[in-house]
Structure formats: C-alpha cells, structure tokens
Motif scaffolding. Structure first.
Motif, PDB file in Angstrom:
ATOM      1  N   VAL A   1       0.740  -1.103  -0.208  1.00 26.33           N
ATOM      2  CA  VAL A   1      -0.001   0.075   0.191  1.00 26.33           C
ATOM      3  C   VAL A   1       1.105   1.041   0.020  1.00 26.33           C
ATOM      4  N   VAL A   2       0.517   2.071  -1.153  1.00 24.48           N
ATOM      5  CA  VAL A   2       1.511   3.351  -1.199  1.00 24.48           C
ATOM      6  C   VAL A   2       0.698   4.588  -1.103  1.00 24.48           C
ATOM      7  N   GLN A   3       0.911   5.414   0.001  1.00 29.00           N
ATOM      8  CA  GLN A   3       0.249   6.495   0.132  1.00 29.00           C
ATOM      9  C   GLN A   3       0.701   7.640  -0.795  1.00 29.00           C
ATOM     10  N   VAL A   4      -0.168   8.063  -1.662  1.00 30.37           N
ATOM     11  CA  VAL A   4      -0.168   9.249  -2.795  1.00 30.37           C
ATOM     12  C   VAL A   4      -0.966  10.171  -2.640  1.00 30.37           C
ATOM     13  N   ASN A   5      -0.691  11.484  -2.661  1.00 28.87           N
ATOM     14  CA  ASN A   5      -1.676  12.600  -2.779  1.00 28.87           C
ATOM     15  C   ASN A   5      -2.741  12.469  -3.386  1.00 28.87           C
ATOM     16  N   PHE A   6      -4.216  12.539  -2.888  1.00 28.01           N
ATOM     17  CA  PHE A   6      -5.065  12.261  -3.812  1.00 28.01           C
ATOM     18  C   PHE A   6      -5.400  12.898  -5.348  1.00 28.01           C
ATOM     19  N   ASN A   7      -4.882  13.952  -5.209  1.00 33.04           N
ATOM     20  CA  ASN A   7      -4.798  14.994  -6.483  1.00 33.04           C
ATOM     21  C   ASN A   7      -3.680  14.440  -7.422  1.00 33.04           C
ATOM     22  N   ASP A   8      -2.762  13.658  -6.992  1.00 31.59           N
ATOM     23  CA  ASP A   8      -1.786  13.133  -7.791  1.00 31.59           C
ATOM     24  C   ASP A   8      -1.980  11.668  -8.277  1.00 31.59           C
ATOM     25  N   ILE A   9      -3.017  10.896  -7.759  1.00 30.30           N
ATOM     26  CA  ILE A   9      -2.836   9.480  -8.023  1.00 30.30           C
ATOM     27  C   ILE A   9      -3.320   9.324  -9.630  1.00 30.30           C
ATOM     28  N   LYS A  10      -4.279  10.184 -10.007  1.00 23.36           N
ATOM     29  CA  LYS A  10      -4.599  10.069 -11.463  1.00 23.36           C
ATOM     30  C   LYS A  10      -3.683  10.486 -12.561  1.00 23.36           C
ATOM     31  N   SER A  11      -3.126  11.504 -12.323  1.00 24.36           N
ATOM     32  CA  SER A  11      -1.764  12.204 -13.135  1.00 24.36           C
ATOM     33  C   SER A  11      -0.767  11.078 -13.180  1.00 24.36           C
ATOM     34  N   LYS A  12      -0.385  10.323 -12.051  1.00 26.67           N
ATOM     35  CA  LYS A  12       0.659   9.489 -11.868  1.00 26.67           C
ATOM     36  C   LYS A  12       0.517   8.246 -12.636  1.00 26.67           C
ATOM     37  N   PHE A  13      -0.860   7.703 -12.341  1.00 23.81           N
ATOM     38  CA  PHE A  13      -1.278   6.663 -13.059  1.00 23.81           C
ATOM     39  C   PHE A  13      -1.467   6.671 -14.623  1.00 23.81           C
ATOM     40  N   LEU A  14      -1.621   7.941 -15.095  1.00 17.15           N
ATOM     41  CA  LEU A  14      -1.694   8.269 -16.499  1.00 17.15           C
ATOM     42  C   LEU A  14      -0.577   8.186 -17.104  1.00 17.15           C
ATOM     43  N   THR A  15       0.375   8.482 -16.201  1.00 17.57           N
ATOM     44  CA  THR A  15       1.740   8.398 -16.938  1.00 17.57           C
ATOM     45  C   THR A  15       2.553   7.085 -16.702  1.00 17.57           C
ATOM     46  N   ALA A  16       2.364   6.218 -15.845  1.00 20.20           N
ATOM     47  CA  ALA A  16       2.818   5.072 -15.411  1.00 20.20           C
ATOM     48  C   ALA A  16       2.129   3.658 -16.231  1.00 20.20           C
ATOM     49  N   ALA A  17       1.033   3.723 -16.023  1.00 18.22           N
ATOM     50  CA  ALA A  17       0.102   2.888 -16.587  1.00 18.22           C
ATOM     51  C   ALA A  17       0.203   2.180 -17.986  1.00 18.22           C
ATOM     52  N   PRO A  18       0.491   3.287 -18.969  1.00 18.94           N
ATOM     53  CA  PRO A  18       0.430   2.738 -20.394  1.00 18.94           C
ATOM     54  C   PRO A  18       1.838   1.876 -20.508  1.00 18.94           C
ATOM     55  N   ALA A  19       2.673   2.065 -19.735  1.00 21.85           N
ATOM     56  CA  ALA A  19       4.050   1.198 -20.011  1.00 21.85           C
ATOM     57  C   ALA A  19       3.906  -0.029 -19.017  1.00 21.85           C
ATOM     58  N   GLY A  20       3.088  -0.026 -18.299  1.00 25.41           N
ATOM     59  CA  GLY A  20       2.514  -1.435 -17.613  1.00 25.41           C
ATOM     60  C   GLY A  20       3.389  -1.327 -16.134  1.00 25.41           C
ATOM     61  N   GLU A  21       3.575   0.172 -15.637  1.00 27.60           N
ATOM     62  CA  GLU A  21       4.021   0.452 -14.509  1.00 27.60           C
ATOM     63  C   GLU A  21       3.160   0.977 -13.629  1.00 27.60           C
ATOM     64  N   GLY A  22       3.902   1.245 -12.317  1.00 31.37           N
ATOM     65  CA  GLY A  22       2.927   1.987 -11.286  1.00 31.37           C
ATOM     66  C   GLY A  22       2.291   0.838 -10.508  1.00 31.37           C
ATOM     67  N   ALA A  23       0.747   1.389 -10.215  1.00 34.80           N
ATOM     68  CA  ALA A  23      -0.073   0.573  -9.263  1.00 34.80           C
ATOM     69  C   ALA A  23      -0.846  -0.310  -9.916  1.00 34.80           C
ATOM     70  N   ASP A  24      -0.984  -1.560  -9.533  1.00 37.62           N
ATOM     71  CA  ASP A  24      -2.102  -2.416  -9.985  1.00 37.62           C
ATOM     72  C   ASP A  24      -3.548  -2.160  -9.708  1.00 37.62           C
ATOM     73  N   ILE A  25      -3.550  -1.463  -8.522  1.00 37.40           N
ATOM     74  CA  ILE A  25      -5.023  -0.825  -8.130  1.00 37.40           C
ATOM     75  C   ILE A  25      -4.851   0.530  -7.714  1.00 37.40           C
ATOM     76  N   ILE A  26      -5.674   1.392  -8.043  1.00 39.26           N
ATOM     77  CA  ILE A  26      -5.801   2.755  -7.512  1.00 39.26           C
ATOM     78  C   ILE A  26      -6.914   2.917  -6.846  1.00 39.26           C
ATOM     79  N   VAL A  27      -6.942   3.577  -6.026  1.00 33.70           N
ATOM     80  CA  VAL A  27      -8.412   4.007  -4.987  1.00 33.70           C
ATOM     81  C   VAL A  27      -8.574   5.393  -5.601  1.00 33.70           C
ATOM     82  N   GLY A  28      -9.907   5.844  -5.981  1.00 30.33           N
ATOM     83  CA  GLY A  28     -10.057   7.218  -6.587  1.00 30.33           C
ATOM     84  C   GLY A  28     -11.558   7.365  -6.898  1.00 30.33           C
ATOM     85  N   ALA A  29     -11.790   8.487  -7.511  1.00 32.24           N
ATOM     86  CA  ALA A  29     -13.116   8.757  -7.524  1.00 32.24           C
ATOM     87  C   ALA A  29     -13.589   8.324  -8.827  1.00 32.24           C
ATOM     88  N   HIS A  30     -14.916   8.130  -8.980  1.00 35.85           N
ATOM     89  CA  HIS A  30     -15.467   7.584 -10.151  1.00 35.85           C
ATOM     90  C   HIS A  30     -15.577   8.637 -11.526  1.00 35.85           C
TER      91      HIS A  30
END
Length: 391
Positions: free
Chosen positions: A51-80
């Motif tokens: 479990v990695v604590q990330v500032n809520f306002n940064d989760i989506k932007s970080k995920f958009l950068t990391a996920a396309p390369a198959g990196e970053g979180a396997d699961i994110i907790v965020g807004a619908h």
C-alpha cells in the motif's frame, strides 16, 4: 514422467504466486486500514500487497503516466469521475463479475460504469442533502414552498441575525438538484453510452429548475456573497437554520456542538423529487498490469466482502455503497445514504464534464442569480459554450 511434470508444474505455480506483489496507490484516508487488510490477505493467501500513500490529487496524473508502460500501481483508489478518461485510454480493466452485486446500491455502481461495463468497485459515495439546526427547525420541510415559508419566518423572528437558508448556490454541484429534478441533464445517454453532443442544460426542465433557484434569491433567502465558506461558518456559529451540504462536513458540525439533523432536499413541487449530484469512491484495476488477474481476485474475493467493506467504513466513515452495511451505521450516515441512494445522480464520468462546471457555475448561475440575465438566454449560452469546447 507424467507425474514428475505435474509436480514440477505445481512447484512453478506455487513459486509464481509467491513472486506476485500487488501494489495499491491510495490517499491518506484509506492507507492505514488498507495496510492492515493487506497484511491479513498475505497471511491467508500468501500474496504480498504493498500500500503506497499518494496525495489524492496526484493519483490520476501519476497513473496516466505510469500505466501505459505497464508500471505503477496494480490498483488505484479514487473517484468515479476518473473512469471515463482512464477507460477510454485503455488503462482500466473491467470487473468481470462482482460477487453479491445485488447488495450494492445501484447509484454507486452506475457511477463506476462506462459504456455498459463496470470499471471499479465502489466502497463509498457522498453528496449534498438538507442539513438543519434543531434549535430552529423541529421538522424539516417536505416541499420547497414549505422551506421558503419556514426560512422567511426564521429570518423575521430573529431579525436577520439567523439566516433561514444559505448554501453555495452558484456552484453547479450544489444546485444541480433543481436542474435535474425537473428534467434537465448534462449529457444524454442511450444503451448505456453517454452522448456528449446531447446537452440537456437548456431544456424546459433545466429552465424550470433555474427559475426555482432564482425564486430563492428573489425571496431574500440567498445572497450574492454566499459561498461554501460563508455557509459552513454560519452553520457552525449557529447563525444558519438550514444549509445544503454533504457528509464530509459532519466532523466540523459536531466539533462546533451543533445539534443538527439530515433530511432529503425537499420536493421541488408536490411529487417532484430533487436529484443532486454525488461522487463515489472505489477501487480500479490497471489494465496494463501483469498482475491484473490477481488484483481482481484480491478485490472481488476479499475487499468487496461485507465484513471488509464495513471495516473500511469504520476507518474512513463515508456513506457505504453496500446496502447490507447500512443497518450498522449511524443515523446521519444512513440518512445521507437513503436520500442519495434513491435520488442522487453520479457526476458524468467522461472527460467532457470538465467544461461543464465553469459554463454552468461562473456563467449561467452567476448571470441569472447575480446579474439578472434571463434564464433562457443564460442557459443557452452555457450550452453553446459546452458544445464549442467539446468540438
């Protein structure tokens, strides 16, 4: 030889399981309880969950950068309302089967649904209802006519020292209840798909809803300078009888010692129910993750269970999305759940929603309620602005 191959295969499978590590990105509100649950999951299934604590306002932007390369979180907790952008970019994995789906309130599930597919498991949702100070209001009003009459009586009785009604009325989020209650809508929908070129914010229902809001100003209840901070401070100081706000503010009211109640926003007319916006929070799976199948199993077989969802509620007391948890929550939380679960509308989870807030708030609501611009004109201009932005 055949037995040897089977044995070797079982060994490979065992070691592959123990090599898996599921990573979750979440904000500070959920990190402590999810860390405890991660340890329990490992003790049962032998799979590491970080479990990695990330500032809520940064989760989506970080995920958009990391996920396309198959990196970053396997699961994110965020807004619908992240779902549309992330799913459209192929970054979210649909949840194929949600066990005990019938135990969830339908509106939070709708919030995480995009183009007919469920892209997240909601654990909580929140939105506005009518909050009243019991020192001034014995029984909350059932209709807006009753609300207006009661609010005016209170203001007259206390000679303007107590506001009968105050809220952040030029904020589209808080005034959506009137627009949608009469039949306005942001984007049309057909066969489970949102049509962003069909904007219903200047139709007959939207016009009628805006005129109801204007009546609140014309009757002397809402004032030009009203905003969220004004509302919150007046209510906590005991100088507002009724407000429209959400459960996130409950701790502040309790700390201020206000004896408050939660009720549905009153019927706009007899039999016409208000339909306010709400937001939902939940778990989403990285479609590019090599561990996505393990992540889905972790969510559907462990996190989504009644017991675990209740423990998440206790640690982060928002309105739970599971119906079978509601009998175990406090009266305030249950009141929000019953109103929003029956009449709330999830904010559209598509990127085009970004252009709606300013067009309806700073433009339409402010023009009508502050500047005296005719309702029909202001709403038409807002829709033109929204459509121009989409094009």
């Amino acid at each position: 030889m055949k037995k040897l191959l089977v044995a070797l295969l079982m060994v490979v499978m065992v070691f592959s399981v123990f090599a898996v590590k599921i990573t979750i990105w979440t904000s500070e509100a959920q990190a402590p309880i999810l860390t405890k649950l991660a340890d329990e999951f490992k003790s049962i299934y032998g799979i590491d969950v970080e479990v990695v604590q990330v500032n809520f306002n940064d989760i989506k932007s970080k995920f958009l950068t990391a996920a396309p390369a198959g990196e970053g979180a396997d699961i994110i907790v965020g807004a619908h309302d992240w779902v549309g952008e992330l799913a459209a970019n192929g970054l979210l994995e649909p949840i194929p089967v949600l066990p005990e789906k019938d135990q969830y309130l339908p509106t939070p599930l709708q919030a995480f649904t995009y183009n007919g597919k469920l892209y997240g498991i909601p654990y909580a949702f929140d939105g506005p209802a009518l909050i009243y100070n019991k020192d001034y209001v014995e029984e909350p009003p059932k209709t807006f006519d009753e609300l207006i009459e009661l609010a005016k009586q209170i203001q007259e009785e206390y000679e303007g020292e107590v506001r009968g009604l105050v809220y952040d009325f030029k904020n589209f989020y808080f005034s959506s209840y009137a627009i949608f209650g009469f039949g306005g809508y942001v984007f049309g929908e057909k066969d489970g798909k949102i049509n962003v070129k069909d904007v219903g914010l200047a139709n007959e229902g939207a016009i009628k809803g805006m005129k109801l809001l204007k009546r609140l100003v014309d009757e002397g209840l809402l004032e030009s300078g009203d905003n969220y901070n004004v509302m919150d401070n007046l209510f906590k100081d005991g100088q507002a009888a009724m407000i429209i706000n959400g459960p996130w503010a409950v701790p502040g009211w309790k700390e201020a010692g206000i004896d408050f109640g939660v009720a549905p926003i009153p019927d706009l007319e007899n039999g016409v129910k208000p339909k306010p916006f709400f937001g939902a929070q939940g778990f989403m799976v990285n479609a590019k993750s090599p561990n996505k199948l393990y992540a889905i199993e972790f969510l559907t077989k462990f996190i989504a269970t009644k017991d675990v969802m209740y423990r998440i509620y206790l640690a982060d007391p928002r309105v739970p999305s599971r119906k079978d948890i509601l009998p175990m929550v406090d009266d305030v939380t249950r009141a929000f759940a019953e109103f929003l679960g029956n009449y709330g509308l999830p904010m559209p989870n598509v990127p085009e929603m970004a252009g709606v807030w300013g067009a309806m708030g700073d433009d339409a609501l402010s023009k009508v309620l502050d500047q005296g611009v005719p309702v029909e004109q202001a709403l038409k201009e807002a829709v033109d602005t929204i459509l121009a932005g989409i094009k």
